[in-house]
Write an enzyme that holds these catalytic residues in place. Structure first.
Site, PDB file in Angstrom:
ATOM      1  N   TYR A   1      14.741  51.078  -9.416  1.00 48.69           N
ATOM      2  CA  TYR A   1      14.949  50.204  -8.246  1.00 48.69           C
ATOM      3  C   TYR A   1      15.489  51.011  -7.059  1.00 48.69           C
ATOM      4  O   TYR A   1      15.030  50.851  -5.920  1.00 48.69           O
ATOM      5  CB  TYR A   1      15.927  49.105  -8.663  1.00 48.69           C
TER       6      TYR A   1
ATOM      7  N   ILE B   1      24.021  39.676  -3.467  1.00 45.46           N
ATOM      8  CA  ILE B   1      23.796  38.379  -2.820  1.00 45.46           C
ATOM      9  C   ILE B   1      23.472  37.343  -3.892  1.00 45.46           C
ATOM     10  O   ILE B   1      22.638  37.597  -4.776  1.00 45.46           O
ATOM     11  CB  ILE B   1      22.617  38.475  -1.815  1.00 45.46           C
TER      12      ILE B   1
ATOM     13  N   SER C   1      18.308  47.896  -0.177  1.00 42.35           N
ATOM     14  CA  SER C   1      19.458  47.508  -0.995  1.00 42.35           C
ATOM     15  C   SER C   1      20.510  48.592  -0.873  1.00 42.35           C
ATOM     16  O   SER C   1      20.179  49.766  -0.612  1.00 42.35           O
ATOM     17  CB  SER C   1      19.014  47.390  -2.452  1.00 42.35           C
TER      18      SER C   1
ATOM     19  N   ASN D   1      10.211  40.919   2.020  1.00 42.41           N
ATOM     20  CA  ASN D   1      11.404  40.520   1.280  1.00 42.41           C
ATOM     21  C   ASN D   1      11.195  40.527  -0.232  1.00 42.41           C
ATOM     22  O   ASN D   1      12.097  40.889  -0.977  1.00 42.41           O
ATOM     23  CB  ASN D   1      11.833  39.126   1.752  1.00 42.41           C
TER      24      ASN D   1
ATOM     25  N   GLY E   1       8.012  36.338  -0.522  1.00 42.19           N
ATOM     26  CA  GLY E   1       9.053  35.857  -1.439  1.00 42.19           C
ATOM     27  C   GLY E   1       9.961  34.835  -0.796  1.00 42.19           C
ATOM     28  O   GLY E   1      11.177  34.856  -0.998  1.00 42.19           O
ATOM     29  N   SER E   2       9.365  33.896  -0.043  1.00 48.28           N
ATOM     30  CA  SER E   2      10.216  32.912   0.655  1.00 48.28           C
ATOM     31  C   SER E   2      10.321  31.589  -0.106  1.00 48.28           C
ATOM     32  O   SER E   2      10.796  30.604   0.424  1.00 48.28           O
ATOM     33  CB  SER E   2       9.733  32.707   2.095  1.00 48.28           C
ATOM     34  N   SER E   3       9.900  31.598  -1.359  1.00 51.18           N
ATOM     35  CA  SER E   3      10.033  30.385  -2.183  1.00 51.18           C
ATOM     36  C   SER E   3      11.430  30.249  -2.777  1.00 51.18           C
ATOM     37  O   SER E   3      11.823  29.177  -3.217  1.00 51.18           O
ATOM     38  CB  SER E   3       9.008  30.441  -3.327  1.00 51.18           C
ATOM     39  N   ARG E   4      12.184  31.357  -2.819  1.00 49.00           N
ATOM     40  CA  ARG E   4      13.506  31.333  -3.458  1.00 49.00           C
ATOM     41  C   ARG E   4      14.439  32.316  -2.759  1.00 49.00           C
ATOM     42  O   ARG E   4      13.997  33.145  -1.976  1.00 49.00           O
ATOM     43  CB  ARG E   4      13.396  31.766  -4.926  1.00 49.00           C
TER      44      ARG E   4
END
Ligand code: NDP
Length: 241
Positions: free
Chosen positions: A153, A186, A140, A87, A9-12
């Site tokens: 979640y 965040i 989280s 992530n 998930g490192s595109s955003r």
């Protein structure tokens, strides 16, 4: 040879901030996305400009066969990862009585099965490289304290905390540390519609955190200075709990 880190998930959002921070510190990056190819390509260009090697991986972390195939191919081509950062994650928030089976299943399946799907194929190559290593998972505040509207979640993130601590015990003698970062609120797409008055109510520091404030901790955990830190859940939440 430069150390390489896989960040799902490192595109955003948080993953993107971590990828840029680690590249600034000289790590090669295995950049991963799921659906947003153009966002991933933009990050890839940013990283390449920092003169690190970047490989681009695409998969749904819930799709075990696809994850295994993509990770094994990347390792075969570029070698074992020194670091893995789990992530990528999703939320489908709603009060529990109204929660559909799909909202429960998709969050548990993506976030918790994602732990096995992503980390499992990376472990033996990391061990066999005999360089030690770093595994970081993203939980989280919701997985530590629980949060209304997030029963699914919170369950998935509490599961990630348990899995992280157990894996740390198995890998400690290999000089591979396994830790969990537990962010509060965040500023990313995930919480883009979160009301400001609730932020003020919930966060003693009266603001959301920045993705960079998570990236700083990830970068530290990847460093030699953090070699003796393992089995920990480290919160970055402006004092929420
Ligand atoms: P974003 O929603 O901003 O980004 C999510 C990233 O994960 C994207 O790169 C997305 O890829 C990828 N992704 C989403 N679903 C999947 C999937 N099924 N398979 C593979 N990749 C997927 O999230 P954040 O940056 O906010 O969150 C990152 C992590 O931090 C998550 O685990 C989240 O639970 C956790 N966290 C976030 C908090 C926050 O306040 N933001 C608070 C506490 C924890 P693409 O865009 O290509 O689909």
């Amino acid at each position: 040879m430069t150390n390489r880190v896989l960040i799902t998930g490192s595109s955003r959002g948080i993953g993107k901030a971590i990828a840029i921070k680690l590249a600034e510190n000289g790590f090669d990056i295995a950049l991963h996305f799921h659906s947003n190819h153009s966002a991933a390509t933009e990050v890839q260009q940013t990283l390449s400009a920092l003169e690190v090697n970047v490989s681009l991986l695409q998969f749904d972390i819930g799709d075990r066969a696809a994850v295994k195939q993509a990770i094994e191919a990347d390792i075969a081509e570029h070698g074992a990862y020194y670091g893995v950062i789990l992530n990528a994650g999703i939320n489908r928030d709603t009060a529990f009585p109204a929660m559909t089976e799909n909202e429960w299943d998709s969050v548990i399946h993506t976030n918790l099965d994602g732990f096995y799907n992503v980390i499992h194929p990376t472990i033996m190559p990391m061990v066999q490289a005999r360089k030690g290593g770093r595994i970081i998972t993203l939980a989280s505040v919701s997985g530590i304290a629980g949060n209304r509207g997030q029963v699914n979640y919170s369950a998935s993130k509490a599961g990630i905390i348990g899995a992280t601590k157990a894996l740390s015990l198995e890998l400690a003698k290999r000089k591979i540390t396994v830790n969990c970062i537990a962010p509060g609120l965040i500023e990313t797409d995930m919480v883009s519609d979160f009301p400001t008055d609730l932020v003020n109510q919930m966060v003693p520091m009266k603001r959301m955190g920045k993705p960079n404030e998570i990236a700083g901790l990830a970068n530290f955990l990847l460093s030699d200075d953090a070699a003796y830190i393992t089995r920990q859940v480290i919160s970055v939440n402006g004092g929420m709990i």
